[in-house]
Design a protein around this motif. Sequence first.
Motif, PDB file in Angstrom:
ATOM      1  N   ASP A 126      25.330  -1.629   4.480  1.00  0.00           N
ATOM      2  CA  ASP A 126      25.794  -0.234   4.613  1.00  0.00           C
ATOM      3  C   ASP A 126      24.347   0.419   4.517  1.00  0.00           C
ATOM      4  OD1 ASP A 126      27.000   2.124   5.222  1.00  0.00           O
ATOM      5  OD2 ASP A 126      27.889   2.305   3.033  1.00  0.00           O
ATOM      6  N   GLU A 127      23.449  -0.349   5.354  1.00  0.00           N
ATOM      7  CA  GLU A 127      22.208   0.473   5.428  1.00  0.00           C
ATOM      8  C   GLU A 127      21.453   0.041   6.844  1.00  0.00           C
ATOM      9  OE1 GLU A 127      19.616  -2.180   5.315  1.00  0.00           O
ATOM     10  OE2 GLU A 127      21.480  -3.435   5.275  1.00  0.00           O
ATOM     11  N   GLY A 128      20.320   0.705   7.169  1.00  0.00           N
ATOM     12  CA  GLY A 128      19.878   0.411   8.353  1.00  0.00           C
ATOM     13  C   GLY A 128      18.521  -0.750   8.560  1.00  0.00           C
ATOM     14  N   THR A 129      17.891  -0.889   7.634  1.00  0.00           N
ATOM     15  CA  THR A 129      16.986  -1.680   7.684  1.00  0.00           C
ATOM     16  C   THR A 129      17.023  -3.204   8.037  1.00  0.00           C
ATOM     17  OG1 THR A 129      15.565  -0.288   6.030  1.00  0.00           O
ATOM     18  CG2 THR A 129      14.625  -2.557   6.574  1.00  0.00           C
ATOM     19  N   SER A 130      18.136  -3.579   7.517  1.00  0.00           N
ATOM     20  CA  SER A 130      18.574  -5.098   7.534  1.00  0.00           C
ATOM     21  C   SER A 130      18.577  -5.216   8.974  1.00  0.00           C
ATOM     22  CB  SER A 130      19.662  -5.555   6.844  1.00  0.00           C
ATOM     23  OG  SER A 130      20.872  -4.972   7.299  1.00  0.00           O
ATOM     24  N   TYR A 131      19.260  -4.528   9.843  1.00  0.00           N
ATOM     25  CA  TYR A 131      19.535  -4.816  11.286  1.00  0.00           C
ATOM     26  C   TYR A 131      18.344  -4.874  12.134  1.00  0.00           C
ATOM     27  CZ  TYR A 131      24.340  -3.646   9.483  1.00  0.00           C
ATOM     28  OH  TYR A 131      25.520  -3.789   8.810  1.00  0.00           O
ATOM     29  N   HIS A 132      17.322  -4.792  11.673  1.00  0.00           N
ATOM     30  CA  HIS A 132      16.050  -4.778  12.310  1.00  0.00           C
ATOM     31  C   HIS A 132      15.376  -6.270  12.151  1.00  0.00           C
ATOM     32  CE1 HIS A 132      15.669  -0.714  13.750  1.00  0.00           C
ATOM     33  NE2 HIS A 132      16.089  -0.584  12.847  1.00  0.00           N
ATOM     34  N   TYR A 133      16.099  -7.054  10.910  1.00  0.00           N
ATOM     35  CA  TYR A 133      15.436  -8.254  10.620  1.00  0.00           C
ATOM     36  C   TYR A 133      16.505  -9.407  10.741  1.00  0.00           C
ATOM     37  CZ  TYR A 133      11.426  -6.071   8.349  1.00  0.00           C
ATOM     38  OH  TYR A 133      10.365  -5.286   8.030  1.00  0.00           O
ATOM     39  N   ALA A 134      17.874  -9.039  10.909  1.00  0.00           N
ATOM     40  CA  ALA A 134      18.847 -10.198  11.182  1.00  0.00           C
ATOM     41  C   ALA A 134      19.833  -9.652  12.079  1.00  0.00           C
ATOM     42  CB  ALA A 134      19.457 -10.448   9.920  1.00  0.00           C
ATOM     43  N   PRO A 135      20.519 -10.516  12.890  1.00  0.00           N
ATOM     44  CA  PRO A 135      21.548 -10.116  13.616  1.00  0.00           C
ATOM     45  C   PRO A 135      22.723  -9.478  12.941  1.00  0.00           C
ATOM     46  CG  PRO A 135      20.907 -12.373  14.025  1.00  0.00           C
ATOM     47  CD  PRO A 135      20.221 -11.787  12.904  1.00  0.00           C
ATOM     48  N   ALA A 136      23.418  -8.597  13.791  1.00  0.00           N
ATOM     49  CA  ALA A 136      24.574  -7.641  13.005  1.00  0.00           C
ATOM     50  C   ALA A 136      25.564  -8.552  12.237  1.00  0.00           C
ATOM     51  CB  ALA A 136      25.204  -6.892  13.908  1.00  0.00           C
ATOM     52  N   SER A 137      26.161  -8.228  11.007  1.00  0.00           N
ATOM     53  CA  SER A 137      27.215  -8.813  10.324  1.00  0.00           C
ATOM     54  C   SER A 137      27.459  -7.960   9.103  1.00  0.00           C
ATOM     55  CB  SER A 137      26.946 -10.211   9.795  1.00  0.00           C
ATOM     56  OG  SER A 137      25.787 -10.137   8.874  1.00  0.00           O
ATOM     57  N   ASP A 138      28.838  -7.943   8.644  1.00  0.00           N
ATOM     58  CA  ASP A 138      29.098  -7.089   7.568  1.00  0.00           C
ATOM     59  C   ASP A 138      28.260  -7.345   6.538  1.00  0.00           C
ATOM     60  OD1 ASP A 138      30.861  -5.834   9.378  1.00  0.00           O
ATOM     61  OD2 ASP A 138      32.628  -7.292   8.526  1.00  0.00           O
ATOM     62  N   TYR A 139      28.191  -8.837   6.228  1.00  0.00           N
ATOM     63  CA  TYR A 139      27.522  -9.364   4.781  1.00  0.00           C
ATOM     64  C   TYR A 139      26.230  -9.766   5.146  1.00  0.00           C
ATOM     65  CZ  TYR A 139      31.279  -7.722   1.693  1.00  0.00           C
ATOM     66  OH  TYR A 139      32.331  -6.775   1.238  1.00  0.00           O
ATOM     67  N   ILE A 140      25.362 -10.114   4.285  1.00  0.00           N
ATOM     68  CA  ILE A 140      24.165 -11.006   4.219  1.00  0.00           C
ATOM     69  C   ILE A 140      24.229 -11.784   3.029  1.00  0.00           C
ATOM     70  CG2 ILE A 140      22.578  -9.565   3.335  1.00  0.00           C
ATOM     71  CD1 ILE A 140      20.594 -10.755   5.168  1.00  0.00           C
ATOM     72  N   LYS A 141      24.047 -13.113   3.173  1.00  0.00           N
ATOM     73  CA  LYS A 141      24.351 -14.141   2.032  1.00  0.00           C
ATOM     74  C   LYS A 141      22.930 -13.968   1.304  1.00  0.00           C
ATOM     75  CE  LYS A 141      24.852 -18.980   0.843  1.00  0.00           C
ATOM     76  NZ  LYS A 141      25.584 -18.663  -0.434  1.00  0.00           N
ATOM     77  N   ILE A 142      23.272 -13.764  -0.136  1.00  0.00           N
ATOM     78  CA  ILE A 142      22.180 -14.014  -1.012  1.00  0.00           C
ATOM     79  C   ILE A 142      21.977 -15.204  -1.299  1.00  0.00           C
ATOM     80  CG2 ILE A 142      21.105 -12.998  -3.334  1.00  0.00           C
ATOM     81  CD1 ILE A 142      21.753 -10.787  -1.298  1.00  0.00           C
ATOM     82  N   LYS A 143      20.844 -15.927  -0.755  1.00  0.00           N
ATOM     83  CA  LYS A 143      20.572 -17.333  -0.581  1.00  0.00           C
ATOM     84  C   LYS A 143      20.135 -18.213  -2.131  1.00  0.00           C
ATOM     85  CE  LYS A 143      19.142 -17.675   4.118  1.00  0.00           C
ATOM     86  NZ  LYS A 143      18.262 -17.742   5.213  1.00  0.00           N
ATOM     87  N   ASN A 144      19.802 -17.629  -2.947  1.00  0.00           N
ATOM     88  CA  ASN A 144      19.374 -17.950  -4.180  1.00  0.00           C
ATOM     89  C   ASN A 144      20.216 -17.726  -5.432  1.00  0.00           C
ATOM     90  OD1 ASN A 144      16.987 -19.864  -3.473  1.00  0.00           O
ATOM     91  ND2 ASN A 144      15.863 -17.805  -3.155  1.00  0.00           N
ATOM     92  N   THR A 145      21.686 -17.430  -5.112  1.00  0.00           N
ATOM     93  CA  THR A 145      22.590 -17.002  -5.965  1.00  0.00           C
ATOM     94  C   THR A 145      22.491 -18.088  -7.094  1.00  0.00           C
ATOM     95  OG1 THR A 145      23.634 -15.252  -4.680  1.00  0.00           O
ATOM     96  CG2 THR A 145      24.873 -16.324  -6.303  1.00  0.00           C
ATOM     97  N   ASP A 146      22.732 -19.144  -6.352  1.00  0.00           N
ATOM     98  CA  ASP A 146      23.201 -20.112  -7.529  1.00  0.00           C
ATOM     99  C   ASP A 146      21.874 -20.469  -8.243  1.00  0.00           C
ATOM    100  OD1 ASP A 146      25.713 -20.424  -6.252  1.00  0.00           O
ATOM    101  OD2 ASP A 146      25.215 -22.113  -5.130  1.00  0.00           O
ATOM    102  N   VAL A 147      20.712 -20.338  -7.819  1.00  0.00           N
ATOM    103  CA  VAL A 147      19.592 -20.692  -8.584  1.00  0.00           C
ATOM    104  C   VAL A 147      19.425 -19.676  -9.932  1.00  0.00           C
ATOM    105  CG1 VAL A 147      16.814 -20.846  -8.689  1.00  0.00           C
ATOM    106  CG2 VAL A 147      18.031 -21.764  -6.721  1.00  0.00           C
ATOM    107  N   VAL A 148      19.610 -18.352  -9.685  1.00  0.00           N
ATOM    108  CA  VAL A 148      19.655 -17.493 -10.433  1.00  0.00           C
ATOM    109  C   VAL A 148      20.726 -17.779 -11.520  1.00  0.00           C
ATOM    110  CG1 VAL A 148      19.808 -14.777 -10.879  1.00  0.00           C
ATOM    111  CG2 VAL A 148      18.321 -15.812  -8.920  1.00  0.00           C
ATOM    112  N   ALA A 149      21.908 -18.086 -11.266  1.00  0.00           N
ATOM    113  CA  ALA A 149      23.313 -18.107 -11.977  1.00  0.00           C
ATOM    114  C   ALA A 149      22.706 -19.441 -12.784  1.00  0.00           C
ATOM    115  CB  ALA A 149      24.292 -18.577 -11.284  1.00  0.00           C
TER     116      ALA A 149
END
Length: 253
Positions: A126-149
């Motif tokens: 729900d912001e504008g910046t990410s749409y200039h770096y990645a194709p449109a989608s509702d969500y973007i996956k936080i890739k290192n969640t499992d590492v931090v967890a």
Amino acid sequence: MITNSFDNQSAAIIDPQRKEDAPKVDACIVTFSHVIEQFVLEHYDCEKIGSLWSATGETPIWQLTHHGKRFAFYKTYIGAPASAALLEDARVELQTDKYIVFGGSGCLNKEIARGKVMVPTEAYRDEGTSYHYAPASDYIKIKNTDVVAAFMEENGLPYVKGKTWTTDAFYRETVNHFEKHKADGCISVEMESAALQAVCDFRGLDFYVFFTSGDLLDAPEWDMRCKEGELAGTQHDVGHFNIALALADYVTE
């Protein structure tokens, strides 16, 4: 439309490139808190190794040594566009592909205690910046969640995982929006993570993030959940820098 903004078919007009003499560090730690920045400068042996510049002035980049490793550290701005731009600039000034980011977030679930560490799994865009770096989608996956967890588990740190809602307009977090995102599984609301993940994906960087659970939206009226000037259990809790530093050590083993 903003959702059609991703363009990987033509060159960027301004394309930041890493400096040849950029200092090499093991990882970079990023905070949003001026209190935490001051704490680090007072309690660690810090050396200024670079600067990030904008019309608002200088953002110093500091270096500290911990367990024989060199870590960069800087205080970023709140909001997706500014924090993403500083991350781009940091990539020019530093030789590292690892960024540890931590800050505060609003809480969408009253069962989550104030000050609880939250590890996001996906970020609603729900912001504008990410749409200039990645194709449109509702969500973007936080890739290192499992590492931090895994780091939280191994160090006995209480935490909770869940989706987050990244918004550009915190004064327009309406009741309808809150109910929609809570029903969709979001446990927090903040202003940067979707954009920062998108930048890191686009630039081939590793992004590690956690939040401090702060003010409560899941109540009859908005609840700040702390007294004025209180720091413990807030985004200015200096103990969370120690978590970030230990996480930086963990991901560079």
